[in-house]
Write a protein that holds these residues in place. Structure first.
Motif, mmCIF file in Angstrom:
data_model
loop_
_atom_site.group_PDB
_atom_site.id
_atom_site.type_symbol
_atom_site.label_atom_id
_atom_site.label_comp_id
_atom_site.label_asym_id
_atom_site.label_seq_id
_atom_site.Cartn_x
_atom_site.Cartn_y
_atom_site.Cartn_z
ATOM 1 N N LEU A 5 0.821 -1.223 0.000
ATOM 2 C CA LEU A 5 0.000 0.000 0.000
ATOM 3 C C LEU A 5 0.857 1.275 0.000
ATOM 4 O O LEU A 5 0.557 2.207 -0.760
ATOM 5 C CB LEU A 5 -0.965 -0.002 1.185
ATOM 6 C CG LEU A 5 -2.141 -0.993 1.092
ATOM 7 C CD1 LEU A 5 -3.006 -0.910 2.346
ATOM 8 C CD2 LEU A 5 -2.993 -0.712 -0.145
ATOM 9 N N PRO A 6 1.918 1.364 0.819
ATOM 10 C CA PRO A 6 2.783 2.551 0.742
ATOM 11 C C PRO A 6 3.419 2.751 -0.646
ATOM 12 O O PRO A 6 3.517 3.875 -1.133
ATOM 13 C CB PRO A 6 3.837 2.306 1.802
ATOM 14 C CG PRO A 6 3.164 1.424 2.795
ATOM 15 C CD PRO A 6 2.288 0.528 1.970
ATOM 16 N N LEU A 7 3.839 1.636 -1.274
ATOM 17 C CA LEU A 7 4.415 1.750 -2.624
ATOM 18 C C LEU A 7 3.393 2.250 -3.621
ATOM 19 O O LEU A 7 3.704 3.092 -4.483
ATOM 20 C CB LEU A 7 4.966 0.398 -3.078
ATOM 21 C CG LEU A 7 6.326 -0.042 -2.484
ATOM 22 C CD1 LEU A 7 6.638 -1.469 -2.886
ATOM 23 C CD2 LEU A 7 7.432 0.921 -2.915
ATOM 24 N N ILE A 8 2.164 1.750 -3.507
ATOM 25 C CA ILE A 8 1.090 2.229 -4.390
ATOM 26 C C ILE A 8 0.825 3.708 -4.145
ATOM 27 O O ILE A 8 0.654 4.500 -5.081
ATOM 28 C CB ILE A 8 -0.201 1.411 -4.149
ATOM 29 C CG1 ILE A 8 -0.005 -0.021 -4.659
ATOM 30 C CG2 ILE A 8 -1.396 2.060 -4.845
ATOM 31 C CD1 ILE A 8 -1.137 -0.969 -4.295
ATOM 32 N N GLY A 9 0.832 4.117 -2.861
ATOM 33 C CA GLY A 9 0.626 5.521 -2.511
ATOM 34 C C GLY A 9 1.687 6.427 -3.108
ATOM 35 O O GLY A 9 1.364 7.496 -3.658
ATOM 36 N N GLY A 45 3.517 5.698 -5.718
ATOM 37 C CA GLY A 45 3.360 5.642 -7.177
ATOM 38 C C GLY A 45 2.244 6.544 -7.693
ATOM 39 O O GLY A 45 2.396 7.195 -8.728
ATOM 40 N N ILE A 46 1.137 6.609 -6.972
ATOM 41 C CA ILE A 46 -0.015 7.407 -7.428
ATOM 42 C C ILE A 46 0.164 8.891 -7.105
ATOM 43 O O ILE A 46 -0.081 9.762 -7.957
ATOM 44 C CB ILE A 46 -1.324 6.884 -6.777
ATOM 45 C CG1 ILE A 46 -1.638 5.485 -7.295
ATOM 46 C CG2 ILE A 46 -2.487 7.831 -7.087
ATOM 47 C CD1 ILE A 46 -2.806 4.824 -6.604
ATOM 48 N N PHE A 47 0.608 9.190 -5.868
ATOM 49 C CA PHE A 47 0.634 10.583 -5.407
ATOM 50 C C PHE A 47 2.013 11.233 -5.468
ATOM 51 O O PHE A 47 2.138 12.444 -5.301
ATOM 52 C CB PHE A 47 0.097 10.669 -3.976
ATOM 53 C CG PHE A 47 -1.334 10.203 -3.850
ATOM 54 C CD1 PHE A 47 -2.373 11.005 -4.232
ATOM 55 C CD2 PHE A 47 -1.607 8.943 -3.319
ATOM 56 C CE1 PHE A 47 -3.689 10.584 -4.110
ATOM 57 C CE2 PHE A 47 -2.915 8.502 -3.194
ATOM 58 C CZ PHE A 47 -3.958 9.321 -3.592
ATOM 59 N N GLY A 48 3.060 10.429 -5.689
ATOM 60 C CA GLY A 48 4.407 10.978 -5.678
ATOM 61 C C GLY A 48 4.771 11.714 -6.961
ATOM 62 O O GLY A 48 4.080 11.668 -7.958
#
Length: 380
Positions: A371-375, A377-380
């Motif tokens: 979930l942190p990696l997805i976060g 990837g999407i918001f970074g």
């Protein structure tokens, strides 16, 4: 056989006074490492800083970076110290740092959750251990879910921390004379001189000094924790059993705070509780407030790191970490109607993990990595 036994080396027990002196030396080394981080980022220049840290302008990305960074180094103390160093150089703002600090609070809970997995073969023990570990996870996630939106809307955490910082060292944008800064100046200059003598300069020099500072910070914290545990481990376990057996939430919270300040690691404090809970010696209801005290106690490291900087913003971030954790307790523990929600969620998840142990591993991987990696990837 007797000769072989005689030749076996005996374990060296360091005298208490010598181990205490070693801890003080390691704390000084830790401060040198934090100051080296700050110096290296300054050498890299403003353009490089902007490229490196622009991805954390988004609060969700910052939160996820805080989780991943802390999981990577297995220490919120290390990750928050790095964040303080970045703020001290102007690499990131106080507002951008606060979601990262909140993420570090979530990331640090992975250690005691992993410790609980060691009981997976003893099903009844595992159920109690996993519940004792994940109550920390649920509390921190709920605190972030409440306080991050509140911070984005009102700035309540940053404004409170800034108000305290202004009264302690002056307003933001000014410079305050940190005595620690003076104490660590020479060793930091030696680090820079050594790498310059090798022929490094510019961004390569800055990056190398940052990495050197990071290694110093991580090693110092590792050995501080190891030696503090040797100094107080027996007393810690006796205190936990004696105090928590009486079931006083406020005293248990103070105990968690005191132990964490002493050993410089909330992971040690909460991990001590896991085998006690697994064995049924300690109930989850009594262990729960200790984790909250540990949350507040672990913020001492960021405050200590702020002493190695010379700008009020660094202290503001350290105080924001403390403010966030105290507010979390005020919102989620003081009101009786919500006090045991994390407790109940942890018991529910432990029941699922008890029935299907593989779900425990899925939970750890998903919550702390996927979930942190997805976060990011999407918001970074």
């Amino acid at each position: 056989m007797a000769i072989a036994a005689q030749e076996q080396p005996t374990r060296f027990d360091m005298p208490t006074w010598l181990r205490s002196a070693l801890v003080f030396g390691l704390i000084y080394t830790f401060l040198v490492g934090v100051s080296a981080l700050e110096k290296g980022i300054k050498i890299m220049g403003e353009d490089t800083q902007e490229k490196l840290f622009s991805s954390v302008d988004n609060p969700i990305a910052g939160l996820c970076v805080g989780i991943l960074g802390t999981v990577l180094v297995q220490s919120s103390s290390a990750s928050t110290s790095i964040i303080v160093g970045l703020v001290a150089t102007g690499g990131i703002s106080v507002e951008a740092a606060i979601p990262m600090i909140m993420g570090a609070n979530i990331g640090t809970t992975v250690t005691n959750t992993l410790v609980s997995l060691g009981h997976v073969r003893q099903s009844s023990e595992f159920k109690r251990a996993f519940a004792a570990a994940t109550v920390h996870d649920f509390f921190n996630v709920m605190a972030v879910a409440l306080l991050l939106p509140l911070e984005l809307l009102t700035g309540v955490v940053s404004k409170t921390a800034t108000w305290m910082s202004d009264r302690l060292v002056g307003t933001a944008g000014s410079e305050w004379k940190s005595p620690v800064k003076t104490w660590v100046k020479k060793p930091v200059e030696w680090i820079v001189d050594i790498w310059e003598a090798v022929g490094l300069n510019g961004n390569v020099l800055g990056t190398t000094v940052v990495l050197t500072g990071l290694v110093i910070v991580l090693l110092s914290l590792t050995f501080i924790t190891k030696n503090m545990r040797e100094l107080v481990a027996d007393r810690v376990e006796r205190s936990v059993n004696n105090v928590l057996g009486k079931g006083s939430g406020s005293i248990a919270m103070l105990l968690g705070l005191a132990i964490t300040v002493a050993v410089q690691s909330s992971s040690i404090t909460t991990s001590i509780l896991i085998p006690l809970a697994a064995a049924g010696v300690l109930s989850l209801r009594n262990a729960y407030p200790v984790t909250l005290g540990a949350n507040v106690g672990t913020t001492i490291t960021a405050l200590l790191a702020a002493l190695a900087a010379s700008v009020p913003e660094a202290l503001t971030v350290g105080l924001a970490h403390t403010t966030f954790n105290v507010m979390g307790i005020a919102l989620l523990y003081v009101p009786r109607f919500i006090r045991y929600v994390p407790f109940q969620l942890a018991e529910g998840l432990a029941e699922v993990a008890f029935r299907r142990p593989a779900w425990a591993v899925v939970y750890v991987m998903t919550a702390f990595i996927v979930l942190p990696l997805i976060g990011v990837g999407i918001f970074g």
